[in-house]
Design a protein around this motif. Structure first.
Motif, PDB file in Angstrom:
ATOM      1  N   TRP A  54       0.833  -1.193   0.000  1.00 40.29           N
ATOM      2  CA  TRP A  54       0.000   0.000   0.000  1.00 40.29           C
ATOM      3  C   TRP A  54       0.868   1.243   0.000  1.00 40.29           C
ATOM      4  O   TRP A  54       2.052   1.188   0.293  1.00 40.29           O
ATOM      5  CB  TRP A  54      -0.977  -0.003   1.172  1.00 40.29           C
ATOM      6  CG  TRP A  54      -0.422   0.308   2.532  1.00 40.29           C
ATOM      7  CD1 TRP A  54       0.769  -0.092   3.058  1.00 40.29           C
ATOM      8  CD2 TRP A  54      -1.062   1.096   3.537  1.00 40.29           C
ATOM      9  NE1 TRP A  54       0.906   0.379   4.342  1.00 40.29           N
ATOM     10  CE2 TRP A  54      -0.198   1.105   4.666  1.00 40.29           C
ATOM     11  CE3 TRP A  54      -2.275   1.770   3.603  1.00 40.29           C
ATOM     12  CZ2 TRP A  54      -0.514   1.782   5.836  1.00 40.29           C
ATOM     13  CZ3 TRP A  54      -2.588   2.445   4.772  1.00 40.29           C
ATOM     14  CH2 TRP A  54      -1.717   2.438   5.868  1.00 40.29           C
ATOM     15  N   ALA A  55       0.254   2.341  -0.380  1.00 36.98           N
ATOM     16  CA  ALA A  55       0.959   3.619  -0.429  1.00 36.98           C
ATOM     17  C   ALA A  55      -0.010   4.727  -0.057  1.00 36.98           C
ATOM     18  O   ALA A  55      -1.170   4.703  -0.457  1.00 36.98           O
ATOM     19  CB  ALA A  55       1.532   3.876  -1.816  1.00 36.98           C
ATOM     20  N   ILE A  56       0.468   5.674   0.728  1.00 32.32           N
ATOM     21  CA  ILE A  56      -0.319   6.863   1.060  1.00 32.32           C
ATOM     22  C   ILE A  56       0.308   8.044   0.341  1.00 32.32           C
ATOM     23  O   ILE A  56       1.509   8.257   0.423  1.00 32.32           O
ATOM     24  CB  ILE A  56      -0.361   7.118   2.570  1.00 32.32           C
ATOM     25  CG1 ILE A  56      -1.088   5.968   3.283  1.00 32.32           C
ATOM     26  CG2 ILE A  56      -1.048   8.441   2.872  1.00 32.32           C
ATOM     27  CD1 ILE A  56      -1.191   6.147   4.778  1.00 32.32           C
ATOM     28  N   SER A  57      -0.480   8.787  -0.378  1.00 31.15           N
ATOM     29  CA  SER A  57       0.014   9.935  -1.116  1.00 31.15           C
ATOM     30  C   SER A  57      -0.686  11.194  -0.614  1.00 31.15           C
ATOM     31  O   SER A  57      -1.874  11.171  -0.284  1.00 31.15           O
ATOM     32  CB  SER A  57      -0.245   9.761  -2.615  1.00 31.15           C
ATOM     33  OG  SER A  57       0.246  10.870  -3.341  1.00 31.15           O
ATOM     34  N   VAL A  58       0.054  12.283  -0.540  1.00 28.85           N
ATOM     35  CA  VAL A  58      -0.506  13.566  -0.118  1.00 28.85           C
ATOM     36  C   VAL A  58      -0.040  14.633  -1.096  1.00 28.85           C
ATOM     37  O   VAL A  58       0.933  14.433  -1.827  1.00 28.85           O
ATOM     38  CB  VAL A  58      -0.040  13.942   1.309  1.00 28.85           C
ATOM     39  CG1 VAL A  58      -0.510  12.920   2.321  1.00 28.85           C
ATOM     40  CG2 VAL A  58       1.471  14.102   1.370  1.00 28.85           C
ATOM     41  N   PRO A  59      -0.724  15.769  -1.152  1.00 27.29           N
ATOM     42  CA  PRO A  59      -0.265  16.837  -2.033  1.00 27.29           C
ATOM     43  C   PRO A  59       1.081  17.375  -1.559  1.00 27.29           C
ATOM     44  O   PRO A  59       1.373  17.380  -0.363  1.00 27.29           O
ATOM     45  CB  PRO A  59      -1.361  17.903  -1.905  1.00 27.29           C
ATOM     46  CG  PRO A  59      -1.960  17.650  -0.565  1.00 27.29           C
ATOM     47  CD  PRO A  59      -1.913  16.167  -0.391  1.00 27.29           C
ATOM     48  N   GLY A  60       1.901  17.803  -2.485  1.00 28.76           N
ATOM     49  CA  GLY A  60       3.185  18.380  -2.109  1.00 28.76           C
ATOM     50  C   GLY A  60       2.990  19.662  -1.321  1.00 28.76           C
ATOM     51  O   GLY A  60       1.957  20.335  -1.454  1.00 28.76           O
ATOM     52  N   PRO A  61       3.955  20.018  -0.478  1.00 23.58           N
ATOM     53  CA  PRO A  61       3.809  21.225   0.345  1.00 23.58           C
ATOM     54  C   PRO A  61       3.619  22.488  -0.490  1.00 23.58           C
ATOM     55  O   PRO A  61       3.077  23.473   0.001  1.00 23.58           O
ATOM     56  CB  PRO A  61       5.122  21.267   1.149  1.00 23.58           C
ATOM     57  CG  PRO A  61       6.078  20.385   0.408  1.00 23.58           C
ATOM     58  CD  PRO A  61       5.240  19.338  -0.253  1.00 23.58           C
ATOM     59  N   GLU A  62       4.047  22.449  -1.754  1.00 17.70           N
ATOM     60  CA  GLU A  62       3.879  23.638  -2.602  1.00 17.70           C
ATOM     61  C   GLU A  62       2.409  23.920  -2.902  1.00 17.70           C
ATOM     62  O   GLU A  62       2.038  25.039  -3.276  1.00 17.70           O
ATOM     63  CB  GLU A  62       4.664  23.466  -3.915  1.00 17.70           C
ATOM     64  CG  GLU A  62       4.096  22.459  -4.888  1.00 17.70           C
ATOM     65  CD  GLU A  62       4.464  21.021  -4.553  1.00 17.70           C
ATOM     66  OE1 GLU A  62       4.027  20.109  -5.275  1.00 17.70           O
ATOM     67  OE2 GLU A  62       5.204  20.817  -3.562  1.00 17.70           O
TER      68      GLU A  62
END
Length: 215
Positions: free
Chosen positions: A39-47
């Motif tokens: 599994w993988a959790i992805s989040v928006p980049g800090p930018e």
């Protein structure tokens, strides 16, 4: 937003509900548990934080194998119990001898929440469980969470407690770790981007309608 991706024999992944359904249909019906071990959790980049996180069009996904299943599922008539989040589960006694089988699926979990959003949510949970006092300072909260987690204890929402404790001790380092751990190969998955934007738009519209009724 959680999307189940199928895994090909060459190790690549695909987003195709029809293919995922056909993959499920090929699984042997044994009455035992199946696990999702990648599994993988992805989040928006800090930018993107401070703007609109749903404007992301690419997602950094790093699929790591885990020793125990990230998620569990099983056939309805063998169901005994499952925890919140479906990380663990059990079948009826007559099926307990069966080993958990690898489903051959991977789970991609996309959060459009930025680090600050996650910390606000974690704090709310800590207050809800009364793990920390609402009127205490940072040192008081740190002491309370350290006592709560002492000896490797795993109370309800322990993963949130650990993460929030790290934040209290080192906000800058914790933020850097958050984005670093969710980095990986950058995928362009238009279906996820479109669905995310549609869901976010629906939620925003519903919130606006709710506030209109209040006034």
């Amino acid at each position: 937003l959680v999307t189940v991706l199928g895994k090909r024999s060459n190790g690549t992944y695909f987003f195709d509900p029809g293919s995922v359904r056909r993959h499920f249909e090929k699984l042997s019906v044994t009455g035992g548990l199946y696990g999702i071990y990648q599994w993988a959790i992805s989040v928006p980049g800090p930018e993107l934080c401070g703007r609109d996180p749903t404007s992301a069009t690419r997602f950094s996904l790093k699929f790591d194998p885990v020793v125990s299943p990230a998620k569990i599922f099983h056939l309805g008539w063998t169901f005994d119990r499952v925890d919140v989040g479906a990380h663990f589960g059990s079948t009826l006694p007559e099926y307990k001898f069966l080993l958990i089988q690898d489903s051959g699926l991977a789970l991609a979990h996309y959060h459009y929440r930025c680090y600050e959003d996650v910390m606000r949510a974690d704090r709310t949970v800590m207050l809800s469980h009364r793990y920390i006092p609402s009127n205490g300072d940072v040192r008081t909260a740190i002491t309370a969470l350290e006592d709560l987690l002492k000896g490797g204890a795993t109370p309800i929402s322990f993963h949130k407690a650990r993460r929030y404790l790290e934040h209290l001790k080192d906000p800058v380092g914790s933020r850097e770790k958050y984005y670093r751990e969710h980095g990986g190969t950058s995928f362009s998955i238009p279906e996820i981007a479109e669905l995310l934007q549609r869901l976010h738009g629906t939620a925003a519209h519903s919130e606006l309608a709710w506030h209109s009724r209040l006034h």
